[in-house]
Design a protein around this motif. Sequence first.
Motif, PDB file in Angstrom:
ATOM      1  N   VAL A  41      10.030  -3.076  13.768  1.00  0.00           N
ATOM      2  CA  VAL A  41       8.690  -2.488  13.789  1.00  0.00           C
ATOM      3  C   VAL A  41       8.514  -1.849  12.420  1.00  0.00           C
ATOM      4  CG1 VAL A  41       7.192  -0.749  14.829  1.00  0.00           C
ATOM      5  CG2 VAL A  41       8.726  -2.095  16.277  1.00  0.00           C
ATOM      6  N   VAL A  42       7.432  -2.187  11.743  1.00  0.00           N
ATOM      7  CA  VAL A  42       7.162  -1.683  10.399  1.00  0.00           C
ATOM      8  C   VAL A  42       6.109  -0.591  10.526  1.00  0.00           C
ATOM      9  CG1 VAL A  42       6.459  -2.300   8.059  1.00  0.00           C
ATOM     10  CG2 VAL A  42       7.582  -4.010   9.509  1.00  0.00           C
ATOM     11  N   ASP A  48       0.801  -1.216   0.000  1.00  0.00           N
ATOM     12  CA  ASP A  48       0.000   0.000   0.000  1.00  0.00           C
ATOM     13  C   ASP A  48       0.841   1.276   0.000  1.00  0.00           C
ATOM     14  OD1 ASP A  48      -2.496   1.209  -0.137  1.00  0.00           O
ATOM     15  OD2 ASP A  48      -2.633   1.431   2.042  1.00  0.00           O
ATOM     16  N   GLY A  49       2.149   1.186  -0.029  1.00  0.00           N
ATOM     17  CA  GLY A  49       2.978   2.391  -0.071  1.00  0.00           C
ATOM     18  C   GLY A  49       4.312   2.183   0.609  1.00  0.00           C
ATOM     19  N   SER A  50       5.037   3.270   0.747  1.00  0.00           N
ATOM     20  CA  SER A  50       6.361   3.193   1.359  1.00  0.00           C
ATOM     21  C   SER A  50       6.238   2.949   2.859  1.00  0.00           C
ATOM     22  CB  SER A  50       7.146   4.476   1.077  1.00  0.00           C
ATOM     23  OG  SER A  50       6.450   5.594   1.558  1.00  0.00           O
ATOM     24  N   PHE A  51       7.334   2.483   3.470  1.00  0.00           N
ATOM     25  CA  PHE A  51       7.300   2.122   4.886  1.00  0.00           C
ATOM     26  C   PHE A  51       8.673   2.317   5.507  1.00  0.00           C
ATOM     27  CE2 PHE A  51       8.139  -1.587   2.323  1.00  0.00           C
ATOM     28  CZ  PHE A  51       9.211  -2.202   2.943  1.00  0.00           C
ATOM     29  N   SER A  52       8.688   2.322   6.834  1.00  0.00           N
ATOM     30  CA  SER A  52       9.932   2.426   7.602  1.00  0.00           C
ATOM     31  C   SER A  52      10.120   1.169   8.422  1.00  0.00           C
ATOM     32  CB  SER A  52       9.870   3.627   8.548  1.00  0.00           C
ATOM     33  OG  SER A  52       9.821   4.820   7.818  1.00  0.00           O
ATOM     34  N   LEU A  53      11.383   0.856   8.718  1.00  0.00           N
ATOM     35  CA  LEU A  53      11.741  -0.275   9.568  1.00  0.00           C
ATOM     36  C   LEU A  53      12.561   0.253  10.736  1.00  0.00           C
ATOM     37  CD1 LEU A  53      12.875  -2.780   6.797  1.00  0.00           C
ATOM     38  CD2 LEU A  53      10.713  -2.808   8.046  1.00  0.00           C
ATOM     39  N   ALA A  54      12.145  -0.073  11.966  1.00  0.00           N
ATOM     40  CA  ALA A  54      12.887   0.348  13.159  1.00  0.00           C
ATOM     41  C   ALA A  54      13.253  -0.884  13.976  1.00  0.00           C
ATOM     42  CB  ALA A  54      12.043   1.304  13.996  1.00  0.00           C
TER      43      ALA A  54
END
Length: 167
Positions: free
Chosen positions: A137-138, A116-122
Amino acid sequence: MTPRTILLSIGVLVAAGLGYVVFSDEFGRPERPAQFDVPPPSIFYPPVRDPHRAEFAVCTGPISANCIVDGDTFWFESAKIRIADIDAPEISEPNCPAERRAGEAAKRRLLELMNDGSFSLAAGWRDEDRFGRKLRVVSRDDRSLGEMLVKEGLARNWDGPRLTWCN
């Protein structure tokens, strides 16, 4: 050096090491990036909030590239990632048919969310779990995709060892 000086030196080193473990972000809970880590906005270089984007499919066969394994595990850029803040029903070794059905629903929804789109990973508490999966954590727009799955009833917050999904 006297034995007392040696013991005092060892005590100071141990205290410093423990202080590092307790107060270092490396060992802490997953956190959002600090404000000073985000570059100031600019008309030439706008900040990159969610830097990752890929087209995901369901994992099949031996090839594991940008694909969804189950409701809380996926492959991205040749790394197997376990979503750190949730637990989803099992598909590979379910305890009952209801758990398998719930796991399949969670997998389908995670596929939709990841596409559904761009994301971050922590990073979370640890970098990897005992199976060698990266614990991350996405999120998208500072909202955890894991929390979305929990709110939709397809996963639960991670709080320790696996519990049954069967009645």
